[in-house]
Write a protein that holds these residues in place. Structure first.
Motif, PDB file in Angstrom:
ATOM      1  N   MET A   1      16.343  59.016 -31.630  1.00  0.00           N
ATOM      2  CA  MET A   1      16.912  58.540 -30.921  1.00  0.00           C
ATOM      3  C   MET A   1      16.332  57.779 -29.793  1.00  0.00           C
ATOM      4  N   ALA A   2      16.712  56.662 -29.331  1.00  0.00           N
ATOM      5  CA  ALA A   2      16.321  55.895 -28.132  1.00  0.00           C
ATOM      6  C   ALA A   2      16.241  56.753 -26.969  1.00  0.00           C
ATOM      7  N   ARG A   3      15.148  56.490 -26.231  1.00  0.00           N
ATOM      8  CA  ARG A   3      15.071  57.005 -24.938  1.00  0.00           C
ATOM      9  C   ARG A   3      16.261  56.749 -24.088  1.00  0.00           C
ATOM     10  N   THR A   4      16.516  55.391 -24.022  1.00  0.00           N
ATOM     11  CA  THR A   4      17.508  54.986 -23.013  1.00  0.00           C
ATOM     12  C   THR A   4      18.989  55.456 -22.954  1.00  0.00           C
ATOM     13  N   PRO A   5      19.603  55.644 -24.135  1.00  0.00           N
ATOM     14  CA  PRO A   5      20.871  56.583 -24.302  1.00  0.00           C
ATOM     15  C   PRO A   5      20.595  57.968 -23.551  1.00  0.00           C
ATOM     16  N   GLN A   6      19.490  58.496 -23.844  1.00  0.00           N
ATOM     17  CA  GLN A   6      19.327  59.907 -23.273  1.00  0.00           C
ATOM     18  C   GLN A   6      19.062  59.795 -21.662  1.00  0.00           C
ATOM     19  N   THR A   7      18.454  58.712 -21.069  1.00  0.00           N
ATOM     20  CA  THR A   7      18.262  58.448 -19.679  1.00  0.00           C
ATOM     21  C   THR A   7      19.606  58.111 -19.289  1.00  0.00           C
ATOM     22  N   GLN A   8      20.650  57.440 -19.885  1.00  0.00           N
ATOM     23  CA  GLN A   8      21.752  57.163 -19.397  1.00  0.00           C
ATOM     24  C   GLN A   8      22.797  58.562 -19.260  1.00  0.00           C
ATOM     25  N   LEU A   9      22.462  59.049 -20.402  1.00  0.00           N
ATOM     26  CA  LEU A   9      23.170  60.486 -20.211  1.00  0.00           C
ATOM     27  C   LEU A   9      22.991  61.476 -19.102  1.00  0.00           C
ATOM     28  N   ALA A  10      21.588  61.402 -18.789  1.00  0.00           N
ATOM     29  CA  ALA A  10      21.232  62.197 -17.849  1.00  0.00           C
ATOM     30  C   ALA A  10      21.725  61.761 -16.366  1.00  0.00           C
ATOM     31  N   VAL A  11      21.416  60.314 -16.202  1.00  0.00           N
ATOM     32  CA  VAL A  11      22.073  59.603 -15.052  1.00  0.00           C
ATOM     33  C   VAL A  11      23.769  59.771 -14.752  1.00  0.00           C
ATOM     34  N   LEU A  12      24.532  59.420 -15.999  1.00  0.00           N
ATOM     35  CA  LEU A  12      25.734  59.577 -15.807  1.00  0.00           C
ATOM     36  C   LEU A  12      26.271  61.087 -15.715  1.00  0.00           C
ATOM     37  N   GLY A  13      25.587  61.812 -16.536  1.00  0.00           N
ATOM     38  CA  GLY A  13      25.806  63.240 -16.184  1.00  0.00           C
ATOM     39  C   GLY A  13      25.759  63.701 -14.873  1.00  0.00           C
ATOM     40  N   ALA A  14      24.639  63.441 -14.077  1.00  0.00           N
ATOM     41  CA  ALA A  14      24.422  63.793 -12.854  1.00  0.00           C
ATOM     42  C   ALA A  14      25.462  63.073 -11.834  1.00  0.00           C
ATOM     43  N   LEU A  15      25.785  61.778 -12.019  1.00  0.00           N
ATOM     44  CA  LEU A  15      26.685  61.363 -11.192  1.00  0.00           C
ATOM     45  C   LEU A  15      28.258  61.657 -11.454  1.00  0.00           C
ATOM     46  N   SER A  16      28.282  62.502 -12.595  1.00  0.00           N
ATOM     47  CA  SER A  16      29.659  63.107 -12.655  1.00  0.00           C
ATOM     48  C   SER A  16      30.110  64.410 -11.688  1.00  0.00           C
ATOM     49  N   ILE A  17      28.783  64.894 -11.262  1.00  0.00           N
ATOM     50  CA  ILE A  17      28.950  65.969 -10.506  1.00  0.00           C
ATOM     51  C   ILE A  17      29.397  65.515  -9.185  1.00  0.00           C
ATOM     52  N   GLU A  18      28.874  64.296  -8.653  1.00  0.00           N
ATOM     53  CA  GLU A  18      29.194  63.555  -7.322  1.00  0.00           C
ATOM     54  C   GLU A  18      28.483  62.273  -7.205  1.00  0.00           C
ATOM     55  N   PRO A  19      28.897  61.501  -6.605  1.00  0.00           N
ATOM     56  CA  PRO A  19      28.212  60.134  -5.981  1.00  0.00           C
ATOM     57  C   PRO A  19      26.838  60.549  -5.207  1.00  0.00           C
TER      58      PRO A  19
END
Length: 194
Positions: A1-19
């Protein structure tokens, strides 16, 4: 799987905790996900820009109260939360193994056995330090007020890391014993120059 969706997952997941600001986001990824996931500044900022362009995060001028840093604070949008759920549900592939120690060991008949013993001793010490670190993380997570809802899932990642570190330590001990039993590989020393 491409790295970009995994990077998006890490970023979105971290931002789901708080802005948070991009700088803090990167720091949180290192501190919170760092025992099993790595993202560089060079990956985080382009991902934030792409996510903002797609309407998955929004930028707010200001600063991060938690760190006192000025800058842009990024927050997850409703569409971003939905994209996070989609990414979490996607199938994933295990990464290809890349272990520089094992690569060197495979060709170790070309070097002095003392160097090999040094590598293995260092691997053992590193694995034992990692086990201690995972034990500390576990204790921290178990004390968190949200342990029953969020912490138990974090604990799963720490447990995986602890098991991997323990297995690495056990392997390093066994490898040192094998090396010693084989006379440090001296029987193959003649092959080194071939």
């Amino acid at each position: 799987m491409a790295r970009t969706p995994q990077t998006q997952l890490a970023v979105l997941g971290a931002l789901s905790i708080e802005p948070m600001t991009g700088y803090r986001l990167r720091a949180e990824i290192v501190q919170t996900l760092g025992h099993f996931w790595h993202e560089s500044f060079g990956q985080v900022y382009p991902a934030l820009s792409a996510l903002e362009e797609a309407g998955l995060v929004e930028r707010e001028r200001g600063g991060d109260r938690a760190t006192g840093r000025s800058g842009n604070v990024f927050r997850l949008t409703a569409a971003g939360r939905e994209r996070l759920r989609e990414l979490l549900a996607e199938p994933f592939q295990q990464p290809s193994p890349r272990d520089p120690l094992l690569l060197r060991l495979f060709f170790a008949h070309h070097v002095d056995p003392a160097l090999v013993r040094g590598w293995l001793t260092e691997a053992l010490a590193g694995a034992e330090r990692a086990c201690e670190h995972y034990d500390e993380l576990r204790a921290e997570i178990e004390r968190e007020p949200d342990f029953a809802t969020r912490g138990v899932f974090r604990l799963l990642t720490v447990s995986a890391g602890r098991h991997a570190a323990r297995a690495r330590a056990d392997w390093a001990r066994e490898a040192l014993e094998l090396l010693e039993a084989a006379g440090d590989g001296r029987g193959r020393r003649a092959d080194r120059d071939r």
